[in-house]
Design a protein around this motif. Structure first.
Motif, PDB file in Angstrom:
ATOM      1  N   ILE A 605       0.857  -1.182   0.000  1.00 43.24           N
ATOM      2  CA  ILE A 605       0.000   0.000   0.000  1.00 43.24           C
ATOM      3  C   ILE A 605       0.898   1.238   0.000  1.00 43.24           C
ATOM      4  CG2 ILE A 605      -0.271  -0.227   2.532  1.00 43.24           C
ATOM      5  CD1 ILE A 605      -3.000   1.238   2.146  1.00 43.24           C
ATOM      6  N   PHE A 606       0.825   1.989  -1.077  1.00 44.70           N
ATOM      7  CA  PHE A 606       1.646   3.193  -1.208  1.00 44.70           C
ATOM      8  C   PHE A 606       0.894   4.431  -0.726  1.00 44.70           C
ATOM      9  CE2 PHE A 606       3.171   6.867  -3.699  1.00 44.70           C
ATOM     10  CZ  PHE A 606       4.507   6.851  -3.320  1.00 44.70           C
ATOM     11  N   TYR A 607      -0.408   4.463  -0.997  1.00 42.20           N
ATOM     12  CA  TYR A 607      -1.212   5.647  -0.676  1.00 42.20           C
ATOM     13  C   TYR A 607      -1.923   5.452   0.658  1.00 42.20           C
ATOM     14  CZ  TYR A 607      -0.433   6.467  -5.644  1.00 42.20           C
ATOM     15  OH  TYR A 607       0.151   6.643  -6.879  1.00 42.20           O
ATOM     16  N   ALA A 608      -1.593   6.277   1.640  1.00 40.68           N
ATOM     17  CA  ALA A 608      -2.185   6.138   2.972  1.00 40.68           C
ATOM     18  C   ALA A 608      -3.685   6.388   2.964  1.00 40.68           C
ATOM     19  CB  ALA A 608      -1.493   7.096   3.951  1.00 40.68           C
ATOM     20  N   ASP A 609      -4.187   7.155   2.007  1.00 37.97           N
ATOM     21  CA  ASP A 609      -5.628   7.426   1.982  1.00 37.97           C
ATOM     22  C   ASP A 609      -6.434   6.218   1.513  1.00 37.97           C
ATOM     23  OD1 ASP A 609      -4.570   7.672  -0.582  1.00 37.97           O
ATOM     24  OD2 ASP A 609      -6.048   9.150  -1.206  1.00 37.97           O
ATOM     25  N   GLY A 624      -8.974 -17.147   6.142  1.00 34.89           N
ATOM     26  CA  GLY A 624      -8.214 -18.201   5.468  1.00 34.89           C
ATOM     27  C   GLY A 624      -6.823 -17.795   5.060  1.00 34.89           C
ATOM     28  N   MET A 625      -6.397 -16.552   5.389  1.00 36.96           N
ATOM     29  CA  MET A 625      -5.095 -16.062   4.937  1.00 36.96           C
ATOM     30  C   MET A 625      -4.457 -15.171   5.991  1.00 36.96           C
ATOM     31  SD  MET A 625      -5.861 -14.970   0.975  1.00 36.96           S
ATOM     32  CE  MET A 625      -4.117 -14.876   0.572  1.00 36.96           C
ATOM     33  N   ASP A 626      -3.149 -15.261   6.104  1.00 36.48           N
ATOM     34  CA  ASP A 626      -2.392 -14.265   6.851  1.00 36.48           C
ATOM     35  C   ASP A 626      -2.122 -13.074   5.932  1.00 36.48           C
ATOM     36  OD1 ASP A 626      -2.422 -15.995   8.956  1.00 36.48           O
ATOM     37  OD2 ASP A 626      -0.337 -16.650   8.715  1.00 36.48           O
ATOM     38  N   ALA A 627      -1.471 -12.039   6.448  1.00 38.31           N
ATOM     39  CA  ALA A 627      -1.186 -10.852   5.629  1.00 38.31           C
ATOM     40  C   ALA A 627       0.183 -10.279   5.967  1.00 38.31           C
ATOM     41  CB  ALA A 627      -2.264  -9.794   5.830  1.00 38.31           C
ATOM     42  N   ILE A 628       0.916  -9.945   4.931  1.00 39.40           N
ATOM     43  CA  ILE A 628       2.173  -9.197   5.059  1.00 39.40           C
ATOM     44  C   ILE A 628       1.984  -7.913   4.256  1.00 39.40           C
ATOM     45  CG2 ILE A 628       4.648  -9.171   4.613  1.00 39.40           C
ATOM     46  CD1 ILE A 628       4.607 -12.228   4.739  1.00 39.40           C
ATOM     47  N   ILE A 629       2.026  -6.782   4.936  1.00 33.76           N
ATOM     48  CA  ILE A 629       1.734  -5.492   4.305  1.00 33.76           C
ATOM     49  C   ILE A 629       3.011  -4.661   4.242  1.00 33.76           C
ATOM     50  CG2 ILE A 629       0.255  -3.461   4.324  1.00 33.76           C
ATOM     51  CD1 ILE A 629      -1.301  -6.074   4.195  1.00 33.76           C
ATOM     52  N   THR A 630       3.407  -4.279   3.036  1.00 36.72           N
ATOM     53  CA  THR A 630       4.541  -3.373   2.866  1.00 36.72           C
ATOM     54  C   THR A 630       4.020  -1.972   2.578  1.00 36.72           C
ATOM     55  OG1 THR A 630       4.646  -4.002   0.528  1.00 36.72           O
ATOM     56  CG2 THR A 630       6.111  -5.161   2.044  1.00 36.72           C
ATOM     57  N   PHE A 631       4.785  -0.960   2.988  1.00 35.93           N
ATOM     58  CA  PHE A 631       4.362   0.434   2.812  1.00 35.93           C
ATOM     59  C   PHE A 631       5.590   1.336   2.910  1.00 35.93           C
ATOM     60  CE2 PHE A 631       4.232  -0.596   7.264  1.00 35.93           C
ATOM     61  CZ  PHE A 631       4.725   0.526   7.915  1.00 35.93           C
ATOM     62  N   PRO A 632       5.503   2.614   2.473  1.00 34.30           N
ATOM     63  CA  PRO A 632       6.666   3.505   2.485  1.00 34.30           C
ATOM     64  C   PRO A 632       7.153   3.795   3.899  1.00 34.30           C
ATOM     65  CG  PRO A 632       4.999   4.315   0.967  1.00 34.30           C
ATOM     66  CD  PRO A 632       4.360   3.218   1.749  1.00 34.30           C
ATOM     67  N   PRO A 636       4.162   9.012   8.101  1.00 35.02           N
ATOM     68  CA  PRO A 636       4.180   9.523   9.477  1.00 35.02           C
ATOM     69  C   PRO A 636       3.599   8.497  10.451  1.00 35.02           C
ATOM     70  CG  PRO A 636       2.370  10.500   8.244  1.00 35.02           C
ATOM     71  CD  PRO A 636       3.188   9.720   7.248  1.00 35.02           C
ATOM     72  N   ALA A 637       3.854   8.711  11.716  1.00 35.51           N
ATOM     73  CA  ALA A 637       3.402   7.772  12.741  1.00 35.51           C
ATOM     74  C   ALA A 637       1.887   7.607  12.726  1.00 35.51           C
ATOM     75  CB  ALA A 637       3.879   8.239  14.111  1.00 35.51           C
ATOM     76  N   THR A 638       1.161   8.680  12.434  1.00 41.57           N
ATOM     77  CA  THR A 638      -0.305   8.586  12.420  1.00 41.57           C
ATOM     78  C   THR A 638      -0.790   7.604  11.363  1.00 41.57           C
ATOM     79  OG1 THR A 638      -0.319  10.537  10.963  1.00 41.57           O
ATOM     80  CG2 THR A 638      -0.664  10.908  13.324  1.00 41.57           C
ATOM     81  N   ALA A 639      -0.127   7.582  10.194  1.00 39.96           N
ATOM     82  CA  ALA A 639      -0.525   6.660   9.133  1.00 39.96           C
ATOM     83  C   ALA A 639      -0.204   5.221   9.514  1.00 39.96           C
ATOM     84  CB  ALA A 639       0.167   7.028   7.828  1.00 39.96           C
ATOM     85  N   VAL A 640       0.953   4.996  10.166  1.00 40.71           N
ATOM     86  CA  VAL A 640       1.309   3.647  10.603  1.00 40.71           C
ATOM     87  C   VAL A 640       0.317   3.157  11.651  1.00 40.71           C
ATOM     88  CG1 VAL A 640       3.122   2.186  11.576  1.00 40.71           C
ATOM     89  CG2 VAL A 640       3.739   4.114  10.106  1.00 40.71           C
ATOM     90  N   ASP A 641      -0.073   4.022  12.578  1.00 39.57           N
ATOM     91  CA  ASP A 641      -1.078   3.665  13.579  1.00 39.57           C
ATOM     92  C   ASP A 641      -2.392   3.260  12.910  1.00 39.57           C
ATOM     93  OD1 ASP A 641       0.572   4.120  15.769  1.00 39.57           O
ATOM     94  OD2 ASP A 641       0.005   6.233  15.921  1.00 39.57           O
ATOM     95  N   LYS A 686      -3.171   1.085  -6.579  1.00 37.72           N
ATOM     96  CA  LYS A 686      -2.814   1.791  -7.809  1.00 37.72           C
ATOM     97  C   LYS A 686      -3.697   3.025  -7.913  1.00 37.72           C
ATOM     98  CE  LYS A 686      -2.027  -0.417 -11.691  1.00 37.72           C
ATOM     99  NZ  LYS A 686      -0.570  -0.391 -11.872  1.00 37.72           N
ATOM    100  N   LYS A 687      -3.093   4.119  -8.397  1.00 37.71           N
ATOM    101  CA  LYS A 687      -3.905   5.281  -8.763  1.00 37.71           C
ATOM    102  C   LYS A 687      -3.699   5.650 -10.222  1.00 37.71           C
ATOM    103  CE  LYS A 687      -4.772   7.496  -4.315  1.00 37.71           C
ATOM    104  NZ  LYS A 687      -4.751   8.763  -3.553  1.00 37.71           N
ATOM    105  N   SER A 688      -2.513   5.322 -10.768  1.00 38.17           N
ATOM    106  CA  SER A 688      -2.225   5.557 -12.189  1.00 38.17           C
ATOM    107  C   SER A 688      -2.710   6.935 -12.636  1.00 38.17           C
ATOM    108  CB  SER A 688      -2.869   4.468 -13.056  1.00 38.17           C
ATOM    109  OG  SER A 688      -2.410   3.194 -12.660  1.00 38.17           O
TER     110      SER A 688
END
Length: 823
Positions: A605-609, A624-632, A636-641, A686-688
């Motif tokens: 996820i690149f876009y925090a919005d 049925g699935m685990d998740a591994i989420i990558t991000f920039p 800021p800390a608020t977006a990570v929270d 994606k926003k393209s």
């Protein structure tokens, strides 16, 4: 017999080379001109089978779908290059079948060019076979032992040396033929430059774009609180006014010059035409507002308007006044007094003064009185609390120190306070301290003298009297100078390019081969320099310019490069920002999440919005699935929270903004492998922004991949078929032969094919958008990879990440797994 079979080459069609466009159907192509060409080149593995062959047979099956196949022919390169090859006509064997037997008495078969038809047509090519001829062509000598030895010796030399020896031997055997071929080559080269220049203009006209073409940035770059401020010089001459009507003709603006520029030599990028802002008029408020938004998103902190004052007479003041008065614009601004005479220099006449400067003590005070109203604006740029003023030509002031003293005194009297006054290094000025200035601004291309290549360019205009410089050499020299600099009051200046051919037809100065990547490097060095030397509030970097279209230097989008220069600056700013997400507590805790399922979602996820959108999509899959989420990592800390709250239990992996979604995928894949997962779903936001349907395209891709029904079907398919390696919807399937797929990606795919050891063809398929379900074992070739990805410059195509998108199917099949398009 076995030896002949080993030598045989079959089942591989030549690739489009010139004026041939794939239609998207296997084997079908459109020849758009009478000189259309396709290229067949022997691979390294195939080459030894032809080293001692004097004659080859080429057989093909080709038929016209629209139009007619007329006079098909081949050019065969026996090691001397295609320029010395003469066309060989193909003979018809039967319906749609053609053959030719060709021979040589020196050299070794290297490549073949197919000219499918002497008339434009739509055709189908179903077979193309190259093999040693069973019998030599009539009159063809068999290769003697000395010739076989010579070929073996030439294989040990570099291609250039081998070719030179072959040409020398040919000259000794048949000097008249070689001279004739040389003359033909020279004639062709005289024609090719014009064709190349025309082709570029035609490509721009049909909305083709450079491999460096970039989409617009959607938000300002992240940056540290004490990061340098970036100021871009701004030219306000994009609206008609009475004086220009009188001097240059009714309706004259800067666009008049820009639109009439022509290329002066091969590869000269002219004319430079504006992109989405068009040939704008600065009397339109929406234009100024759009420019301010673009500038913010490009990492520009302020415009530095060129301010035109001639002894009490103002010119070009209307855009500046509108910019300052517009409540919709929040971008700061400063002023640079363009204190030189206005002349007819665009016509080459420096002596014909249209409006002169009138320096006097009284004029100094009048000028400062006029500037005071701008300096009173809360958006006016201040350095150390002092309003910033720049003088373009300090050398033209009769007594610069006296002028500056009058200004400083007047500013105190008006209640403005102290001024921070800089000058530029235009026309070689450097003694800023002696003249009383607070510092010096680099104003490229002034003081740039490295890398002249005027004598090496191939001229289209034989009377061209300008100068050409190598942009790359200039950047290299400037980076070294910035690294050595010790004076904090010399403020770095950079330029994305420079070419004033539009203003000085036939005698401009041109910095050739400028690329966004090298501008990015220069801007980064400038930011590092002022960060190292200056206190936080005095860290300034200047860009020449925001919109100097007539001088070929601008950050605004154009039709060929798009937003590439703006994106290059933005990334230079962003990559120096802090990375608060790296050590965020939620990230540390997430890596202790237990593995609950065999399958795992690998989502970038690149876009925090879009966090809420991600959470909604994953909510139905988490049973049925685990998740591994990558991000920039610069979130800021608020977006990570917010992300940790939205996707509880997911492993969170902050990463540099590098390699698009591919580097995050490779990183997450390693984590998934280490945690014992076997099946994954790879997706990303994606926003393209370069596409009008960007959001809708994202929704189509994600809905076709991640809906509960699709996820259940995918997991069942992998459970039922242990050799299933990749699964994607049919509507995501694209082919290498689809229009535009390989236009800017052939080089990247070829590199990856050699690095990862796989083969591909026009029928190779891949999932669009790099979104698919996969089995981890099918991607073992990526373990321990050392792929190097380019800096993130907003390119819409042609990066190594785009090439990677196209090879995932090849990787899976090479590993012995199946690809399925039925999700």
């Amino acid at each position: 017999m076995a030896r002949e079979k080993q030598r045989r080459v079959s089942g591989r069609l030549p690739a489009p080379r010139k004026a041939v466009e794939p239609t998207g159907s296997p084997g079908q192509f459109r020849a758009t001109t009478s000189d259309a060409e396709m290229l067949f080149r022997l691979t390294r593995a195939e080459q030894p089978g032809f080293d001692d062959v004097a004659s080859v047979r080429v057989t093909l099956k080709i038929r016209a779908i629209e139009g007619h196949i007329e006079a098909p022919s081949l050019l065969i390169d026996w090691g001397d290059g295609l320029a010395l090859a003469t066309p060989v006509a193909l003979k018809r064997l039967g319906e749609d079948a053609y053959v030719v037997v060709a021979h040589t008495n020196a050299g070794a078969l290297s490549q073949i060019v197919l000219r499918p038809s002497a008339a434009p047509c739509l055709f189908e090519l179903t077979a193309f076979q190259v093999e040693p001829a069973a019998e030599p062509a009539p009159g063809a000598p068999r290769l003697s032992a000395p010739r076989r030895l010579l070929r073996a010796a030439l294989r040990g030399l570099s291609p250039g040396a081998a070719r030179a020896i072959r040409i020398s031997l040919r000259t000794l055997r048949d000097p008249k033929s070689t001279i004739r071929l040389a003359r033909q080559t020279i004639r062709n080269r005289r024609l090719d430059p014009w064709r190349e220049s025309y082709q570029h203009a035609f490509n721009v006209a049909r909305h083709a774009f450079s491999p460096h073409y970039a989409a617009p940035a959607l938000n300002p770059p992240p940056r540290a609180d004490d990061a340098p401020r970036v100021l871009a010089f701004y030219l306000p001459q994009y609206h008609p006014f009475p004086e220009n009507d009188q001097w240059w003709g009714k309706g004259f603006t800067e666009w008049t010059n820009v639109s009439k520029a022509t290329p002066q030599f091969v590869g000269h990028y002219q004319p430079r035409l504006p992109g989405e802002l068009g040939f704008y008029d600065l009397r339109v408020p929406e234009v100024l507002q759009a420019q301010a938004r673009m500038a913010r998103n490009a990492g520009v902190d302020a415009f530095c308007f060129h301010y035109y004052w001639f002894g009490g007479k103002r010119l070009l003041e209307r855009p500046l006044d509108a910019f300052v008065a517009d409540p919709e614009i929040d971008l700061p601004f400063a002023l640079c007094w363009a204190n030189e005479n206005w002349t007819r220099r665009w016509d080459g006449d420096e002596s014909d003064v249209l409006m002169a400067q009138d320096h006097s003590p009284e004029d100094d005070l009048a000028l400062l009185d006029d500037l005071a109203r701008y300096m009173a604006s809360p958006r006016y740029v201040r350095v150390g609390g002092k309003p910033l003023l720049i003088v373009y030509r300090p050398d033209t002031l009769p007594d610069a120190a006296a002028t500056l003293e009058r200004w400083r005194k007047r500013a105190r009297e008006l209640g403005i306070g102290e001024l921070f006054i800089l000058c530029t290094n235009a026309f070689g000025f450097s003694a800023y301290r002696d003249a009383g200035f607070d510092g010096l601004v680099e104003f490229p291309p002034h003081a740039l003298q490295k890398g002249e290549i005027t004598d090496t360019v191939e001229r289209l205009n034989l009377d061209f009297a300008g100068r050409v410089y190598d942009y790359d050499a200039v950047v290299e020299e400037r980076i070294e100078a910035l690294e050595r600099r010790a004076d904090p009051r010399i403020y770095p200046g950079v330029m994305p390019s420079w070419d004033n051919e539009a203003r000085k037809p036939g005698c401009g100065n041109i910095f050739h081969n400028a690329t966004p990547q090298r501008f990015h490097d220069w801007a980064g060095a400038a930011l590092d320099c002022t960060t190292r030397l200056a206190p936080p509030d005095e860290r300034l970097v200047f860009v020449n310019a925001w919109n100097e279209w007539g001088e070929g230097t601008y950050l605004e989008p154009d039709r060929w490069f798009g937003h590439a220069s703006a994106q290059a600056l933005r990334n230079a700013v962003a990559r120096r920002a802090p990375a608060p997400a790296r050590d965020h507590p939620a990230v540390v805790v997430s890596h202790q999440s237990p593995r609950l399922h065999d399958a795992v979602m690998l989502f970038h996820i690149f876009y925090a919005d879009l966090i809420d959108d991600l959470a909604q999509r994953l909510a139905t899959l988490r049973d049925g699935m685990d998740a591994i989420i990558t991000f920039p990592e610069q979130w800021p800390a608020t977006a990570v929270d917010a992300l940790a709250t939205a996707v509880p239990g997911a492993v969170l992996v902050p990463l540099p903004n590098h390699g698009r979604d591919v580097v995050p995928f490779l990183t997450a894949l390693e984590i998934a492998r280490a945690r014992g997962h076997t099946v994954f779903c790879k997706a990303h936001t994606k926003k393209s922004p370069h596409r009008s349907d960007g959001a809708a395209w994202r929704d189509r891709l994600l809905d076709g991949l991640m809906s509960p029904e699709r996820a259940q079907a995918a997991l069942a398919a992998f459970a039922e078929d242990p050799r299933l390696g990749l699964l994607a919807p049919e509507n995501a399937r694209m082919l290498y032969s689809d229009p535009g797929v390989m236009t800017h990606n052939s080089e990247g795919v070829d590199y990856l094919s050699r690095y990862l050891n796989f083969r591909y063809s026009p029928d190779t398929a891949f999932p669009a958008g790099t979104m698919f379900w996969g089995r981890i074992a099918a991607f073992e070739a990526l373990v321990g990879h050392a792929l190097t990805f380019e800096p993130e410059l907003g390119r819409v195509d042609g990066t190594l990440a785009h090439a990677f998108e196209r090879i995932v199917g090849c990787l899976v099949e090479t590993a012995g797994f199946r690809v399925r398009w039925s999700l």
